[in-house]
Every structure is written in C-alpha cells, then in structure tokens.
Design a protein around this motif. Structure first.
Motif, PDB file in Angstrom:
ATOM      1  N   HIS A  43      16.491 -29.221 -30.419  1.00  0.00           N
ATOM      2  CA  HIS A  43      15.675 -29.883 -29.390  1.00  0.00           C
ATOM      3  C   HIS A  43      14.182 -29.795 -29.646  1.00  0.00           C
ATOM      4  O   HIS A  43      13.390 -30.425 -28.945  1.00  0.00           O
ATOM      5  N   GLN A  47      11.970 -21.570 -31.597  1.00  0.00           N
ATOM      6  CA  GLN A  47      12.704 -20.363 -31.205  1.00  0.00           C
ATOM      7  C   GLN A  47      11.790 -19.153 -31.008  1.00  0.00           C
ATOM      8  O   GLN A  47      11.995 -18.384 -30.058  1.00  0.00           O
ATOM      9  N   ILE A  50      10.519 -19.412 -27.553  1.00  0.00           N
ATOM     10  CA  ILE A  50      11.578 -19.118 -26.584  1.00  0.00           C
ATOM     11  C   ILE A  50      11.812 -17.614 -26.493  1.00  0.00           C
ATOM     12  O   ILE A  50      11.933 -17.050 -25.391  1.00  0.00           O
ATOM     13  N   TRP A  54      11.485 -15.312 -23.144  1.00  0.00           N
ATOM     14  CA  TRP A  54      12.535 -14.465 -22.563  1.00  0.00           C
ATOM     15  C   TRP A  54      12.018 -13.049 -22.328  1.00  0.00           C
ATOM     16  O   TRP A  54      12.265 -12.456 -21.265  1.00  0.00           O
ATOM     17  N   PHE A 141       8.620 -28.225 -23.533  1.00  0.00           N
ATOM     18  CA  PHE A 141       9.643 -28.874 -22.708  1.00  0.00           C
ATOM     19  C   PHE A 141       9.252 -30.321 -22.407  1.00  0.00           C
ATOM     20  O   PHE A 141      10.090 -31.228 -22.430  1.00  0.00           O
ATOM     21  N   LEU A 204      17.498 -23.837 -20.668  1.00  0.00           N
ATOM     22  CA  LEU A 204      17.786 -22.819 -21.673  1.00  0.00           C
ATOM     23  C   LEU A 204      18.376 -21.602 -20.968  1.00  0.00           C
ATOM     24  O   LEU A 204      17.987 -21.273 -19.845  1.00  0.00           O
ATOM     25  N   GLY A 205      19.318 -20.945 -21.630  1.00  0.00           N
ATOM     26  CA  GLY A 205      19.875 -19.717 -21.082  1.00  0.00           C
ATOM     27  C   GLY A 205      21.270 -19.855 -20.519  1.00  0.00           C
ATOM     28  O   GLY A 205      21.761 -18.947 -19.840  1.00  0.00           O
ATOM     29  N   GLU A 207      23.988 -19.810 -22.171  1.00  0.00           N
ATOM     30  CA  GLU A 207      25.015 -19.165 -22.993  1.00  0.00           C
ATOM     31  C   GLU A 207      25.763 -18.084 -22.209  1.00  0.00           C
ATOM     32  O   GLU A 207      26.946 -17.853 -22.426  1.00  0.00           O
ATOM     33  N   GLU A 228      24.797 -21.183 -29.078  1.00  0.00           N
ATOM     34  CA  GLU A 228      23.567 -20.384 -29.026  1.00  0.00           C
ATOM     35  C   GLU A 228      22.353 -21.258 -29.332  1.00  0.00           C
ATOM     36  O   GLU A 228      22.311 -21.983 -30.324  1.00  0.00           O
ATOM     37  N   GLY A 229      21.357 -21.216 -28.435  1.00  0.00           N
ATOM     38  CA  GLY A 229      20.096 -21.905 -28.655  1.00  0.00           C
ATOM     39  C   GLY A 229      20.068 -23.354 -28.228  1.00  0.00           C
ATOM     40  O   GLY A 229      19.004 -23.984 -28.230  1.00  0.00           O
ATOM     41  N   MET A 231      20.336 -26.642 -25.672  1.00  0.00           N
ATOM     42  CA  MET A 231      19.798 -26.954 -24.355  1.00  0.00           C
ATOM     43  C   MET A 231      20.832 -27.748 -23.557  1.00  0.00           C
ATOM     44  O   MET A 231      21.448 -28.682 -24.081  1.00  0.00           O
ATOM     45  N   SER A 268      17.734 -17.453 -16.826  1.00  0.00           N
ATOM     46  CA  SER A 268      17.747 -18.811 -17.368  1.00  0.00           C
ATOM     47  C   SER A 268      16.406 -19.474 -17.094  1.00  0.00           C
ATOM     48  O   SER A 268      15.625 -19.006 -16.257  1.00  0.00           O
TER      49      SER A 268
END
Length: 318
Positions: A43, A47, A50, A54, A141, A204-205, A207, A228-229, A231, A268
C-alpha cells in the motif's frame, strides 16, 4: 480460539495499479461490491514509519490515566486528542465499547476556510516525536487513500481524478485505538456492530484476531484475517450514499478475544477518509437505474451528515 469462519476477501496488491489500473479497479471495486471490504498489500505506507507509530501508540496509552484525560476535550465530539475508555457506543447498542482512542486530524494553516469545522490538533507532551510521526503517517495514509479512490472512480466509470477536489483538505481522521485486556465478566464487546461514517476507511492492525464483517448474503459473521502488514479497506456510509448502495457500507465489529488472549491489549490504526466539509453528497447519476432507483433524493453536505452520525454514537450530545 474464535471459531468464526473467515471471509474470502481477496488480497490485492496496490502495486498492480500502475501496471494495469483498469484491472486493479475492477478487482478492488468487485471486492467492495461483494463484501464492502478489500484487503490491500503493498500500500506504500513505509514499514519503518508504521513500526515507529505502533511504538508511540503503545507509549501514549501507557501514560497515567490522569495525564491522558488532560487531553480530553469535553463536548468536542472526540474530534481531536483523547477519548476515554467506555465513551463511544455503537448505534442502537446496549453497552459502550471497550476501548479508548486518540484522534489526529489534518493540519490546517492559520486562517484556512475550514478552520471553523476542523478543530486544531492536540499534541501530547509525551512520547517525544509523537507529532512528527503522526503528521508523516497522516500524509502517507492520505496518499494511499487518493490512489484507492482513483480505483473506485474508475470502477464507477468516472474520471480517475473525480474524487480529488472532493477530498482536497478533507476532514479525515487518523484514530489510534487501544482495546485494553478484557476481564472475564466484561459487559459488551471491544467494538459493537456498526458501519463507518466516512468515504473509505484504511486500517492497519487487523492481524490480531477480532475484526468481523456481517455477510449480507448469508447473515453470518465472518472473520477478516489479512496477511502481515496488509491494509484492510472498507466502504463508509458516505460512499454508500454517494453510490446509491452500489458500494455497500458493511456492518462490522471487533469481538472479544478467546480466553488465552484476554490478558493482552489490542491496538489498531484506522484512517477515516472524509471529503471536505462543504462537499455535497449527491447520488451519482450512473448509480441510478430502473432496478436501483435513487434512495437518497435529498443531498446533504459532508459536515451535516457527520454531525448527525456523531450524535447517534454518543460523541456529540444533543
């Protein structure tokens, strides 16, 4: 473990858009028409950014309760800054959601024409670097959202840049969400069944298990399990209204974890992509047919629509 069956939402790569924009638009729009959701890998949000976000999100919510509440604006509708645990409630729900959150909005220059509709951001004193990280993440975003809206426009047989003026200076919100550990006797769920208000949501988040959508075809709840990772992207009510329900805003929720995960927090980051406050949500003529007559003959501005919905979910009191 949770035994909810998984939704067969396809995983798409946004990198395919450059090579074949029409094919990507067809796949993305098709997933939206079927589920109201899509899963997008590659996307373009970096990373390392991101990962930094987090870490700072966890540090923010680990602050003392009194310190966090110092950033809560009573009567502000949760537009900016901190919203305490057990404040928001899904429309028609019996119990408040088991979450706390922080909102970051668009940074506007002084004297901007939307300053009266879009509150200035509130920045915490700690963690250090929070402001820079989330201004950068908001912009990332925004860029991803523009690319996805271009695909939606193609799918709807509109010009690829149709949404550009609608979302320029849009009232988008980046929400940092913390779902604390759940006691055994907790009333309610982490996020009750609801639909989003905006055009599209980029999340995101997801997972960590818990996010589920309601399948309109079967009436069953289906788990969303992105790789993983990736969107998760879903249709909001504004886009549903604009497209006369061709693109449906699907009911979804975040259920409580199984016993072995109840002692863990869940985090998230949804980005609620909104148009500008003065954008008129008016049914697209191409989405009106004899089989699908105009369900929304009365246009409404994005600002007025947002206000109506914030009252319904308890963030603004009548």
């Amino acid at each position: 473990m949770l035994d909810t069956p998984s939704a067969e939402v396809p995983v798409l790569s946004l990198s395919d858009q450059e090579r074949d924009p029409d094919a990507f638009a067809a796949a993305f729009g098709g997933s939206f028409e079927r589920f109201g959701f899509a899963i997008v890998a590659d996307h373009g949000v970096p990373q390392p950014l991101i990962d930094r976000a987090w870490a700072e999100t966890e540090a923010l919510f680990a602050l003392p309760e009194e310190e966090k509440r110092g950033y809560f604006v009573a009567g502000g509708g949760g537009a900016r800054g901190y919203t305490p645990f057990k404040t928001e409630i899904a429309k028609d729900a019996k119990h408040v959601d088991l979450k706390e959150f922080w909102h970051v909005g668009r940074e506007l220059p002084e004297g901007h024409r939307f300053a009266g509709n879009m509150a200035p951001n509130i920045w915490p004193a700690r963690p250090e670097g929070f402001k820079d990280t989330f201004i950068e993440l908001f912009a990332a975003f925004d860029r991803a959202g523009d690319r996805l809206l271009s695909a939606i426009a193609r799918h709807l047989k509109l010009a690829p840049d149709w949404f550009d003026p609608a979302v320029k200076d849009g009232n988008s919100v980046l929400r940092l969400l913390h779902y604390p550990p759940i006691p055994v006797d907790a009333e309610g769920v982490r996020a009750g069944a609801h639909e989003d208000i905006n055009l599209i949501t980029l999340l995101l988040g997801a997972e960590e298990a818990g996010l589920e959508l309601l399948d309109r075809n079967t009436g069953r709840w289906l788990a969303i399990k992105p790789p993983e990772g990736a969107m998760v992207v879903n249709v909001g009510d504004m886009l549903q209204r604009l497209t006369n329900n061709v693109l449906p805003s699907t009911t979804h929720r975040v259920v409580n974890p199984p016993p072995e995960r109840r002692g863990h927090s869940r985090y998230s980051m949804p980005f609620f992509l909104h148009p500008a406050p003065d954008f008129l949500i008016e049914t697209l003529p191409g989405c009106v047919t004899p089989d699908n007559p105009n369900r929304y003959p009365q246009p409404i501005t994005a600002h007025d629509y947002l206000h109506e919905r914030l009252v319904e979910i308890g963030l603004i009191k009548k």
